[in-house]
Scaffold this active site. Structure first.
Site, PDB file in Angstrom:
ATOM      1  N   CYS A   1       0.713  -1.277   0.215  1.00  0.00           N
ATOM      2  CA  CYS A   1       0.073  -0.071  -0.026  1.00  0.00           C
ATOM      3  C   CYS A   1       0.903   0.998  -0.031  1.00  0.00           C
ATOM      4  O   CYS A   1       2.059   1.229  -0.299  1.00  0.00           O
ATOM      5  CB  CYS A   1      -1.122  -0.033   1.260  1.00  0.00           C
ATOM      6  SG  CYS A   1      -0.096   0.178   2.820  1.00  0.00           S
TER       7      CYS A   1
ATOM      8  N   ASN B   1       2.348   1.353   4.276  1.00  0.00           N
ATOM      9  CA  ASN B   1       2.720  -0.090   4.902  1.00  0.00           C
ATOM     10  C   ASN B   1       2.585   0.090   6.459  1.00  0.00           C
ATOM     11  O   ASN B   1       3.135  -0.465   7.441  1.00  0.00           O
ATOM     12  CB  ASN B   1       4.232  -0.504   4.855  1.00  0.00           C
ATOM     13  CG  ASN B   1       4.409  -1.819   5.176  1.00  0.00           C
ATOM     14  OD1 ASN B   1       5.568  -1.845   5.704  1.00  0.00           O
ATOM     15  ND2 ASN B   1       3.498  -2.694   5.150  1.00  0.00           N
TER      16      ASN B   1
ATOM     17  N   CYS C   1      -1.347   0.629   7.652  1.00  0.00           N
ATOM     18  CA  CYS C   1      -2.725   0.564   7.546  1.00  0.00           C
ATOM     19  C   CYS C   1      -3.530  -0.801   6.816  1.00  0.00           C
ATOM     20  O   CYS C   1      -3.512  -1.655   7.265  1.00  0.00           O
ATOM     21  CB  CYS C   1      -3.671   1.596   7.235  1.00  0.00           C
ATOM     22  SG  CYS C   1      -3.367   3.008   7.992  1.00  0.00           S
ATOM     23  N   ARG C   2      -3.423  -0.740   5.358  1.00  0.00           N
ATOM     24  CA  ARG C   2      -3.935  -1.791   4.486  1.00  0.00           C
ATOM     25  C   ARG C   2      -3.041  -2.724   4.360  1.00  0.00           C
ATOM     26  O   ARG C   2      -3.549  -4.075   4.514  1.00  0.00           O
ATOM     27  CB  ARG C   2      -4.197  -1.047   3.246  1.00  0.00           C
ATOM     28  CG  ARG C   2      -5.598  -0.300   3.242  1.00  0.00           C
ATOM     29  CD  ARG C   2      -5.596   0.518   1.659  1.00  0.00           C
ATOM     30  NE  ARG C   2      -4.464   1.540   1.667  1.00  0.00           N
ATOM     31  CZ  ARG C   2      -4.275   2.308   0.496  1.00  0.00           C
ATOM     32  NH1 ARG C   2      -5.202   2.113  -0.446  1.00  0.00           N
ATOM     33  NH2 ARG C   2      -3.196   2.964   0.494  1.00  0.00           N
ATOM     34  N   SER C   3      -1.773  -2.715   4.018  1.00  0.00           N
ATOM     35  CA  SER C   3      -0.991  -3.949   3.728  1.00  0.00           C
ATOM     36  C   SER C   3      -0.561  -4.854   4.694  1.00  0.00           C
ATOM     37  O   SER C   3      -0.555  -6.026   4.519  1.00  0.00           O
ATOM     38  CB  SER C   3       0.156  -3.499   2.718  1.00  0.00           C
ATOM     39  OG  SER C   3       1.226  -2.522   3.437  1.00  0.00           O
TER      40      SER C   3
ATOM     41  N   ASP D   1      -8.395   3.775   1.099  1.00  0.00           N
ATOM     42  CA  ASP D   1      -7.473   4.340   2.019  1.00  0.00           C
ATOM     43  C   ASP D   1      -7.998   4.656   3.442  1.00  0.00           C
ATOM     44  O   ASP D   1      -8.695   5.812   3.452  1.00  0.00           O
ATOM     45  CB  ASP D   1      -6.462   5.295   1.310  1.00  0.00           C
ATOM     46  CG  ASP D   1      -5.541   5.665   2.412  1.00  0.00           C
ATOM     47  OD1 ASP D   1      -5.397   5.376   3.669  1.00  0.00           O
ATOM     48  OD2 ASP D   1      -4.485   6.513   2.011  1.00  0.00           O
TER      49      ASP D   1
END
Ligand code: 4NP
Length: 163
Positions: free
Chosen positions: A12, A15, A17-19, A130
């Site tokens: 993301c 690195n 939150c999402r990934s 996001d």
């Protein structure tokens, strides 16, 4: 990294939150299917803003609420990642463009760059939103998207959707 395993890098922007969430969910789902040993998973960000930091506390909290412990420290994706990993999974189109730019700089860009939501059947949007600037609801929503998409990716990589 075991030579027999399939390596998957989730990417993301930051690195945090999402990934890291995608990495934790994918590893947990693979473990539930008894496939943990078949995959090497990691995550990275296209930007270095948060390098060295743990995952965002809101990602850690939503993962914990679903029984998943996030580990790892944020790092920026490197050209070498595009040579080492089998699959690099972008969270959104902007991440994918950054990864494609990086891949052009390496001699053998072995990695297949794919989009996370391509593995979520019926996804209404190609991007994992996001959640960084929003509230906790956004993180639960992202969790659900990633759970569906990681299950789809596992189906694909473990061959269970190929009859
Ligand atoms: P991520 O979220 O890409 O899912 O880790 C973000 C984290 C940090 C920022 C943006 C998005 N930031 O602008 O610092």
């Amino acid at each position: 990294m075991q030579s027999t395993s399939v390596s998957v890098l989730f990417v993301c922007l930051g690195n945090i939150c999402r990934s890291p969430l995608a990495e934790g969910i994918f590893a947990a789902l693979a473990g539930e299917r008894g496939l943990g040993g078949q995959f090497h998973v990691d995550s990275a960000g296209t930007a270095a803003y948060h390098a060295g930091e743990p995952p965002d506390s809101r990602s850690t909290a939503v993962a914990a609420a679903h029984g998943i412990r996030l580990t790892g420290v944020a790092r920026q994706v490197t050209p070498g990642d595009l040579e080492r990993f089998d699959f690099v999974v972008a969270m959104d189109a902007s991440n994918r463009r950054s990864l494609e730019r990086l891949q052009r700089r390496v001699r053998s860009g072995h990695a297949e760059i794919v989009m996370m939501r391509d593995y979520e059947s019926g996804a209404p949007d190609p991007d994992v939103p996001d959640p960084y600037y929003g509230g906790p609801d956004g993180f639960e929503r992202v969790y659900r998207i990633l759970e569906r998409a990681c299950n789809g990716l596992l189906d694909e990589l473990s061959g269970s959707d190929r009859g």
